[in-house]
Each structure stands twice: as C-alpha cells, then as structure tokens.
Scaffold this active site. Structure first.
Site, PDB file in Angstrom:
ATOM      1  N   HIS A 149       0.848  -1.186   0.000  1.00  0.00           N
ATOM      2  CA  HIS A 149       0.000   0.000   0.000  1.00  0.00           C
ATOM      3  C   HIS A 149       0.892   1.248   0.000  1.00  0.00           C
ATOM      4  O   HIS A 149       2.116   1.160   0.200  1.00  0.00           O
ATOM      5  CB  HIS A 149      -0.950   0.011   1.210  1.00  0.00           C
ATOM      6  CG  HIS A 149      -0.268   0.117   2.531  1.00  0.00           C
ATOM      7  ND1 HIS A 149      -0.115  -0.948   3.382  1.00  0.00           N
ATOM      8  CD2 HIS A 149       0.306   1.169   3.154  1.00  0.00           C
ATOM      9  CE1 HIS A 149       0.524  -0.546   4.469  1.00  0.00           C
ATOM     10  NE2 HIS A 149       0.796   0.724   4.361  1.00  0.00           N
TER      11      HIS A 149
HETATM   12  P1  TYD Z   1      -1.521  -2.160   7.665  1.00  0.00           P
HETATM   13  O1  TYD Z   1      -1.048  -0.750   7.834  1.00  0.00           O
HETATM   14  O2  TYD Z   1      -2.222  -2.504   6.380  1.00  0.00           O
HETATM   15  O3  TYD Z   1      -0.289  -3.132   7.897  1.00  0.00           O
HETATM   16  P2  TYD Z   1       0.774  -3.805   6.884  1.00  0.00           P
HETATM   17  O4  TYD Z   1       0.973  -2.909   5.732  1.00  0.00           O
HETATM   18  O5  TYD Z   1       2.005  -3.965   7.709  1.00  0.00           O
HETATM   19  O6  TYD Z   1       0.208  -5.123   6.501  1.00  0.00           O
HETATM   20  O7  TYD Z   1      -2.442  -2.530   8.899  1.00  0.00           O
HETATM   21  C1  TYD Z   1      -2.958  -3.839   9.072  1.00  0.00           C
HETATM   22  C2  TYD Z   1      -4.320  -3.715   9.727  1.00  0.00           C
HETATM   23  O8  TYD Z   1      -4.205  -3.080  11.008  1.00  0.00           O
HETATM   24  C3  TYD Z   1      -5.321  -2.884   8.918  1.00  0.00           C
HETATM   25  O9  TYD Z   1      -6.592  -3.522   9.004  1.00  0.00           O
HETATM   26  C4  TYD Z   1      -5.391  -1.573   9.637  1.00  0.00           C
HETATM   27  C5  TYD Z   1      -5.039  -1.926  11.058  1.00  0.00           C
HETATM   28  N1  TYD Z   1      -4.326  -0.841  11.751  1.00  0.00           N
HETATM   29  C6  TYD Z   1      -4.985  -0.089  12.712  1.00  0.00           C
HETATM   30  O10 TYD Z   1      -6.170  -0.296  13.020  1.00  0.00           O
HETATM   31  N2  TYD Z   1      -4.304   0.909  13.353  1.00  0.00           N
HETATM   32  C7  TYD Z   1      -3.028   1.204  13.063  1.00  0.00           C
HETATM   33  O11 TYD Z   1      -2.418   2.144  13.655  1.00  0.00           O
HETATM   34  C8  TYD Z   1      -2.358   0.416  12.050  1.00  0.00           C
HETATM   35  C9  TYD Z   1      -0.921   0.679  11.677  1.00  0.00           C
HETATM   36  C10 TYD Z   1      -3.049  -0.598  11.429  1.00  0.00           C
END
Ligand code: TYD
Length: 135
Positions: free
Chosen positions: A52
C-alpha cells in the site's frame, strides 16, 4: 507531483558495549512530529506485508530487532530497497510511496507516524497508486 525521497537517519545513542545502549528519537531528530507509534512483530518469513501507499502519512521505521527489507516505489516509478538491521537507524518514508516489506522471523518493526490511523489515507490498489502518480 513533488517527489520526496526516502532516506536513512542515524539516531543518537547513549551507552557502551559493556553496558548496553539507549537510542533516542525525539521530535527534534525527526522530519515530523510523532502522532502515533506502533510496532509489528512475529511476522512469518513467508509473509510480505505492506502493499500500500499513503496519501499523507509520513513514517520513520526502525528494525529494533532482527532485519527488515523495505522495497519502496515512488510516484515516478523509481524503486529503492533498504535493509534495516541496526536498532539506531531509521528509514524515513515520505507520503506516496508504495511499499513491500519482508521480515526476518525475529524482526520487530517500530513505526513512528506523523498522523493518527486513518484508513482513508491508505491507497491499497497499485493501479490506483499509479493513476494518482500519473496525475
Ligand atoms: P496495515 O497498515 O495494512 O499493515 P501492513 O501494511 O504492515 O500489513 O495494517 C494492518 C491492519 O491493522 C489494517 O486492518 C489496519 C489496522 N491498523 C490499525 O487499526 N491501526 C493502526 O495504527 C495500524 C498501523 C493498522
């Protein structure tokens, strides 16, 4: 579109080999004011995270344990790869960078973030990212 560049920061450390170390990342050592901190751990080595970009969020990420690879792509289509493995070194990721992240089994990724969590700030479709980049 103005293209900001990712770069590595080395944080001040206090300590010595016989005592251990403290690394310090206050707001004055960062390109933004910290609004949120989170950490990622126990990621299987078979899993690549990320996939992303963010409209506005800026981050400094630190491998406080283990090793972490960040593959970043900016809006000009330029890719850069960073290998984080030192607890006193952070990677600044500007807004609008597509990222893919690979972790060693023991890695802990500390993220210092410039904004509160906001799902609307995420771009989770690479084609949408490319379309925005071409605007
Ligand atoms: P994401 O940022 O997509 O993580 P990665 O890129 O490492 O896989 O986050 C994963 C999930 O966690 C997504 O459903 C959003 C949630 N999330 C929160 O609720 N709060 C936060 O501060 C973060 C970073 C993620």
């Amino acid at each position: 579109m103005n293209v900001q560049k990712p770069y590595l920061l080395t944080f001040d450390t206090i300590g010595a080999p016989d005592l251990g170390y403290i690394a310090v990342a206050g707001n004055s050592a960062l390109p933004f004011q910290i609004k949120r901190t989170y950490w990622i751990y126990c990621t299987p080595e078979t899993v690549a995270r990320g996939h992303h970009a963010h409209h506005e969020l800026q981050q400094v990420v630190i491998a406080v344990h283990g090793s972490i690879e960040f593959v970043l792509e900016n809006v000009a289509g330029e890719k850069t790869i960073f290998h984080l493995e030192k607890p006193n070194v952070g990677l600044y990721i500007p807004e609008m960078h597509w990222r893919t992240i690979n972790f060693s089994h023991d890695a802990v990724l500390l993220c210092l973030a410039s904004t509160e969590y906001n799902e609307a700030d995420y771009i989770r479709d690479f084609e949408v990212f490319q379309a925005l980049a071409n605007q």
